[in-house]
Write a protein that holds these residues in place. Structure first.
Motif, short mmCIF file in Angstrom:
data_model
loop_
_atom_site.label_atom_id
_atom_site.label_comp_id
_atom_site.label_asym_id
_atom_site.label_seq_id
_atom_site.Cartn_x
_atom_site.Cartn_y
_atom_site.Cartn_z
N CYS A 22 -13.45 2.02 -5.54
CA CYS A 22 -13.96 0.94 -4.67
C CYS A 22 -14.14 1.54 -3.29
CB CYS A 22 -12.97 -0.21 -4.65
SG CYS A 22 -13.38 -1.53 -3.50
N ALA A 23 -15.36 1.50 -2.81
CA ALA A 23 -15.67 2.03 -1.49
C ALA A 23 -15.80 0.88 -0.50
CB ALA A 23 -16.97 2.83 -1.54
N ALA A 24 -15.14 1.03 0.63
CA ALA A 24 -15.15 -0.01 1.65
C ALA A 24 -15.98 0.43 2.84
CB ALA A 24 -13.72 -0.31 2.10
N SER A 25 -16.68 -0.53 3.44
CA SER A 25 -17.56 -0.20 4.56
C SER A 25 -16.82 -0.13 5.88
CB SER A 25 -18.66 -1.26 4.67
OG SER A 25 -18.08 -2.54 4.95
N GLY A 52 -0.34 -1.51 -0.71
CA GLY A 52 -0.23 -1.80 0.71
C GLY A 52 -1.03 -0.85 1.58
N ARG A 53 -1.03 -1.14 2.85
CA ARG A 53 -1.88 -0.41 3.80
C ARG A 53 -1.62 1.08 3.81
NH1 ARG A 53 -0.66 -5.38 5.77
NH2 ARG A 53 -2.38 -6.64 6.58
N SER A 54 -0.37 1.44 3.74
CA SER A 54 -0.02 2.86 3.81
C SER A 54 0.04 3.53 2.44
CB SER A 54 1.33 3.04 4.50
OG SER A 54 2.35 2.46 3.69
N GLY A 55 -0.08 2.73 1.40
CA GLY A 55 -0.01 3.26 0.04
C GLY A 55 1.38 3.34 -0.52
N VAL A 56 2.36 2.86 0.23
CA VAL A 56 3.76 2.95 -0.22
C VAL A 56 4.11 1.78 -1.14
CG1 VAL A 56 6.16 2.95 0.52
CG2 VAL A 56 4.45 4.27 1.80
N MET A 57 3.77 0.57 -0.73
CA MET A 57 4.08 -0.61 -1.54
C MET A 57 3.02 -0.78 -2.61
SD MET A 57 5.34 -3.32 1.33
CE MET A 57 5.98 -4.45 0.10
N ILE A 58 3.46 -0.78 -3.87
CA ILE A 58 2.55 -0.88 -5.00
C ILE A 58 3.12 -1.86 -6.00
CG2 ILE A 58 1.52 0.35 -6.95
CD1 ILE A 58 1.57 2.90 -5.29
N TYR A 59 2.26 -2.72 -6.52
CA TYR A 59 2.66 -3.68 -7.56
C TYR A 59 1.66 -3.60 -8.71
CZ TYR A 59 5.38 -5.68 -3.72
OH TYR A 59 6.25 -5.86 -2.67
N TYR A 60 2.18 -3.78 -9.90
CA TYR A 60 1.34 -3.80 -11.09
C TYR A 60 1.64 -5.05 -11.91
CZ TYR A 60 0.41 1.19 -10.30
OH TYR A 60 0.03 2.40 -9.77
N ALA A 61 0.61 -5.54 -12.58
CA ALA A 61 0.84 -6.54 -13.61
C ALA A 61 1.57 -5.88 -14.77
CB ALA A 61 -0.50 -7.11 -14.09
N ASP A 62 2.31 -6.66 -15.52
CA ASP A 62 3.04 -6.09 -16.65
C ASP A 62 2.09 -5.40 -17.62
OD1 ASP A 62 5.53 -8.77 -16.91
OD2 ASP A 62 5.43 -6.98 -15.64
N ARG A 72 -5.04 5.02 -2.96
CA ARG A 72 -6.03 4.85 -1.89
C ARG A 72 -6.14 6.12 -1.09
NH1 ARG A 72 -4.34 -0.11 1.54
NH2 ARG A 72 -6.19 0.46 2.77
N ASP A 73 -7.31 6.30 -0.49
CA ASP A 73 -7.55 7.40 0.44
C ASP A 73 -8.11 6.77 1.71
OD1 ASP A 73 -8.47 9.56 1.92
OD2 ASP A 73 -9.08 10.69 0.16
N ASN A 74 -7.26 6.58 2.70
CA ASN A 74 -7.70 5.90 3.92
C ASN A 74 -8.72 6.72 4.70
OD1 ASN A 74 -6.18 3.61 3.40
ND2 ASN A 74 -4.45 4.26 4.66
N THR A 78 -11.48 4.50 0.41
CA THR A 78 -11.60 4.20 -1.01
C THR A 78 -10.26 3.80 -1.61
OG1 THR A 78 -11.30 6.52 -1.61
CG2 THR A 78 -13.57 5.73 -1.39
N VAL A 79 -10.33 2.98 -2.63
CA VAL A 79 -9.17 2.65 -3.44
C VAL A 79 -9.59 2.86 -4.89
CG1 VAL A 79 -9.72 0.19 -3.49
CG2 VAL A 79 -7.40 0.94 -3.99
N ASN A 80 -8.69 3.45 -5.66
CA ASN A 80 -9.01 3.83 -7.03
C ASN A 80 -8.06 3.17 -8.02
OD1 ASN A 80 -11.05 5.85 -6.24
ND2 ASN A 80 -9.28 6.93 -5.41
#
Length: 125
Positions: A22-25, A52-62, A72-74, A78-80
């Motif tokens: 996902c590419a962000a403008s 999260g913004r820094s890539g530290v906090m991550i959540y997944y659906a079961d 993500r690559d700030n 992009t977010v992958n």
């Protein structure tokens, strides 16, 4: 305002892998929590993963735990979503979303302000 464009969807056999991007403008991409959601025909949009913004906090659906990886690559805005061991039930349109308000990444779709157009993922059995 931020525009989001997803790519990387396609047709894959069960057990295969796909990598969605996902590419962000927005140059202030690092100000946004990012999420991936999906919607199968006849079903409601559901949460897949959030970061999260820094890539530290991550959540997944079961359903995604152990198979999918969000990153993500700030610097590249992009977010992958790396999806492995895909199953037919993963078939859906996948959307990325951005949220600038919450303190941490949210699982609820209504918390997200901006959405991409979606990319189709089809997993054949």
């Amino acid at each position: 305002q931020v525009q989001l464009v997803e790519s990387g969807g396609g047709l894959v056999q069960a057990g295969g892998s796909l990598r969605l991007s996902c590419a962000a403008s927005q140059r202030t991409f690092s100000n946004y929590n990012m999420g991936w959601f999906r919607q199968a025909p006849g079903k409601e949009r559901e949460f897949v993963a959030a970061l999260g913004r820094s890539g530290v906090m991550i959540y997944y659906a079961d359903s995604a735990k152990g198979r999918f990886t969000i990153s993500r690559d700030n610097a590249k805005n992009t977010v992958n979503l790396q999806m492995n061991s895909l199953k037919p039930e993963d078939t859906a349109v996948y959307y990325c979303a951005a949220d600038s308000n919450a303190a941490w990444p949210e699982r609820r779709a209504r918390e997200y302000d901006y959405w991409g157009q979606g990319t189709q993922v089809t997993v054949s059995s």
